[in-house]
Design a protein around this motif. Sequence first.
Motif, PDB file in Angstrom:
ATOM      1  N   UNK A   1      -5.302   8.717   1.803  1.00 28.61           N
ATOM      2  CA  UNK A   1      -5.887   7.516   1.195  1.00 28.61           C
ATOM      3  C   UNK A   1      -5.186   6.265   1.705  1.00 28.61           C
TER       4      UNK A   1
ATOM      5  N   UNK B   1      -3.760  -4.761  -7.060  1.00 25.82           N
ATOM      6  CA  UNK B   1      -4.566  -3.558  -6.903  1.00 25.82           C
ATOM      7  C   UNK B   1      -4.840  -2.890  -8.250  1.00 25.82           C
TER       8      UNK B   1
ATOM      9  N   UNK C   1      -6.658   2.817   3.352  1.00 26.39           N
ATOM     10  CA  UNK C   1      -6.386   1.499   2.768  1.00 26.39           C
ATOM     11  C   UNK C   1      -5.779   0.558   3.794  1.00 26.39           C
TER      12      UNK C   1
ATOM     13  N   UNK D   1      -5.882 -10.402   0.810  1.00 18.82           N
ATOM     14  CA  UNK D   1      -6.387 -10.106   2.146  1.00 18.82           C
ATOM     15  C   UNK D   1      -6.988 -11.339   2.808  1.00 18.82           C
TER      16      UNK D   1
ATOM     17  N   UNK E   1       2.455  -4.965  -6.278  1.00 14.13           N
ATOM     18  CA  UNK E   1       1.142  -4.341  -6.196  1.00 14.13           C
ATOM     19  C   UNK E   1       0.216  -4.800  -7.322  1.00 14.13           C
TER      20      UNK E   1
ATOM     21  N   UNK F   1     -14.383   0.897  -3.511  1.00 20.09           N
ATOM     22  CA  UNK F   1     -13.415   0.224  -4.378  1.00 20.09           C
ATOM     23  C   UNK F   1     -14.102  -0.825  -5.252  1.00 20.09           C
TER      24      UNK F   1
ATOM     25  N   UNK G   1       0.839  -1.205   0.000  1.00 18.36           N
ATOM     26  CA  UNK G   1       0.000   0.000   0.000  1.00 18.36           C
ATOM     27  C   UNK G   1       0.874   1.255   0.000  1.00 18.36           C
TER      28      UNK G   1
ATOM     29  N   UNK H   1      -8.137  -0.942   6.368  1.00 19.17           N
ATOM     30  CA  UNK H   1      -8.919  -2.080   5.901  1.00 19.17           C
ATOM     31  C   UNK H   1      -8.184  -3.406   6.085  1.00 19.17           C
ATOM     32  N   UNK H   2      -6.876  -3.331   6.235  1.00 21.41           N
ATOM     33  CA  UNK H   2      -6.108  -4.559   6.414  1.00 21.41           C
ATOM     34  C   UNK H   2      -6.247  -5.102   7.821  1.00 21.41           C
TER      35      UNK H   2
ATOM     36  N   UNK I   1      -5.846   2.051  -8.312  1.00 21.59           N
ATOM     37  CA  UNK I   1      -6.839   1.074  -8.777  1.00 21.59           C
ATOM     38  C   UNK I   1      -7.464   1.523 -10.090  1.00 21.59           C
TER      39      UNK I   1
END
Lengths: 427, 308
Positions: free
Chosen positions: A417, B253, A421, B274, B250, B75, A396, A424-425, B258
């Motif tokens: 931001x 994403x 992000x 995740x 990454x 998202x 991230x 959320x982890x 994104x």
Amino acid sequence: MRPKTRNRRTRLLTGLCATLVAATALSACGSGEAGDGKIKLSLGLFGKFGYTELLKEYQAAHPNIEITERTASYSDHHKNVAAHLATGGGAADIEAVDTGYIAQFKATPDKFVDLNTVGGDQLKSRWLDWKWTASLAKGGQQIGYGTDVGGLAICYRRDLLEAAGLPADREAVSALWPTWQAFFDAGKQFQANAPDGVKWMDGGPTVLNAIFGQAPTGYYDQSDKLVVDSNPALRAGWDQVVGAVQANLSAGLLYSTPTWDTGFAQSQFATVTCPAWMMTKIKDKAPDTAGKWDVAAVPGGGGNWGGSYLTVPKQGKHTKEAAELAAWLTAPEQQAKVFTSEGLLPSTPSLYEDPKIASYTNPFFNNAPVGKLFTDAAKQLRPQYQGPKAGDVQTEFGNAMQRVEQGKQDGAAAWQQLVGDVAKLQS
Amino acid sequence: MAERRTWADRRHHWDVKLSPFGFVSPYFLIFGVFGLFPLLYTGWVSLQDRNLLDAEGAEFVGFANYDQLLFHDPYFWNAMGNTVSLWLLTTIPQILFALGVAHLLNRRLRGRTLFRMGMILPNITSVAAVTIIFAQLFGRDFGLVNWVLSWFGAGQIDWQAGTASSHTAIAAMVVWRWTGYHALIFLASMQAIPSSMYEAATLDGARSWQQFWRITVPLLRPQIIFSTVIATTGNMRLLAEPLLFNPGTAAATGGSDRQFQTAALYLYEQGFTKYDFGYSSAIALVLAVATMLVAGVSYLVTRRIQTE
């Protein structure tokens, strides 16, 4: 007559179908046993571990064992490991796991062989204390043997620094940047006279990782709580790197992407944050630049980025043999060989005093005394606690810094931001 | 004798009645194992808060995942938006190019078979290889596309950084890969159109362009519908292209902001980065419903092609 023919045909077809269904069912249970009765072991790796020669040596000493290596990219590898653990099949007998992911996997220790039950507890003293602890599950199970540690330095292009009127000698270069601020100031000096198309550094994210690797606390506190928005060291480092990006010092390349690889070959940048394992990467990506690179001390001293573990998933067929192999591969003698062949810094401190290691110089890097340089860095290294999703937080951060480098956001917006992000982890 | 005959008759009767089911049963068995069961199981998992690695720790949460997904997850909607944008950018050019290519191949020309075979080549190449090469072509600093653009004075485009530019690059990959496939389908049906229709049209004074739009395209309606639906369902689960367009740590994403993360890629991120198995299952089912909806829309649109 006719019905009879049809019957035969029916029977034939039914038989065929049955065979088909059976074949489908059977193919799911292919065996991993070699035809010649050898024990087959597989090794799941990412990047370079320098094991190919060692494995030949091991197989010569153990004629009943046959070992295959399979290598994937960093993120693919770790996602595969997770998927194989989840489905209970498909994992290699030994799976390498990076520092960024070890905490996540040690949360489910029952998926791995507890190496303490197969003699690991006897070997404990081989490793740096923090290396041993980092892969130790809460219940005391040891899920992995340490391979290398990161140990930080800066690799730089002598020719490019000289071209821009900066000193190229490694002592002088190290003296040029005692702090990160000095490093960026030197960058501004460089950029003023730099050869066309060359930037001071490869990209913000690599520098960010180095700075974060030096902080006493990283993304998590000891209770596995994310502290990204409350850890002042992170925000300070972030602002510093954003400043460097805005001063046009960065080539804007994201590490371990093809464009970053091309950047090495095309000489797009003059410096790169250099954990020991980075040296072998540079050598691979840009073999033509041999002798042009050199290694200097990292600003701010010490710090760690990366380093791996070998784990033995429980689902393997030959976990006992796999654990033996993992112990052998991570033994000091083998770590010493990997250091001289691939430059991976050992995680076993007994080697740091070994004259063979301490006097090792790397010809690719203008004979830099990397043995002394990296062992010194390792001795200074203050271990940082790695939380469950450290690897994902790092990703991230890479994305956030990219948004700044691509001009999509300013530093403050990208940070905001990022905090969302990262939050959320946690869940 | 009489009794045996009745038995044989009865057996014949059952044979005729049941054998067809026997013949089709492998499909249903395989569909049941690899289609229906995963679908139902996904539905069950989507009602749980479940970590991919920890099935025992799963917890039933009802529709919480769906609530979060549909009403509190920007998202996801970003990913859906990208998916729809890529659907438009790929499906329409794909069908139009394929029609044109098929029309060209339908003429008399030297080495026709060679050209026709060549059309399928992009389709049988590995997606990963194609994507990696295209990612190089669309490179920021040393990409071929930017090099060519520089002849015309266009600036260096950072293809991955922007939304429109990254969608264009990904759409180029998909269109390149699938145009030939659809062209061959169109070509096959073009050859079934009786030449007398064109002859009559020529006598009536219709030019080649008019013949193409007034005769060829309307008569290809069933194939166009088929191709559109196939292209639509394919694009709704677009994963490999955006995933490999920006490899590295990454990749999942889909760009730093994104900007090219598709719904399928978002599912992959939630599930395998995740480890949120329940949430990604919910995405899978929502995506399945969305695919049916979008396929239905494209069916209705293409059905409007008519002979005048």
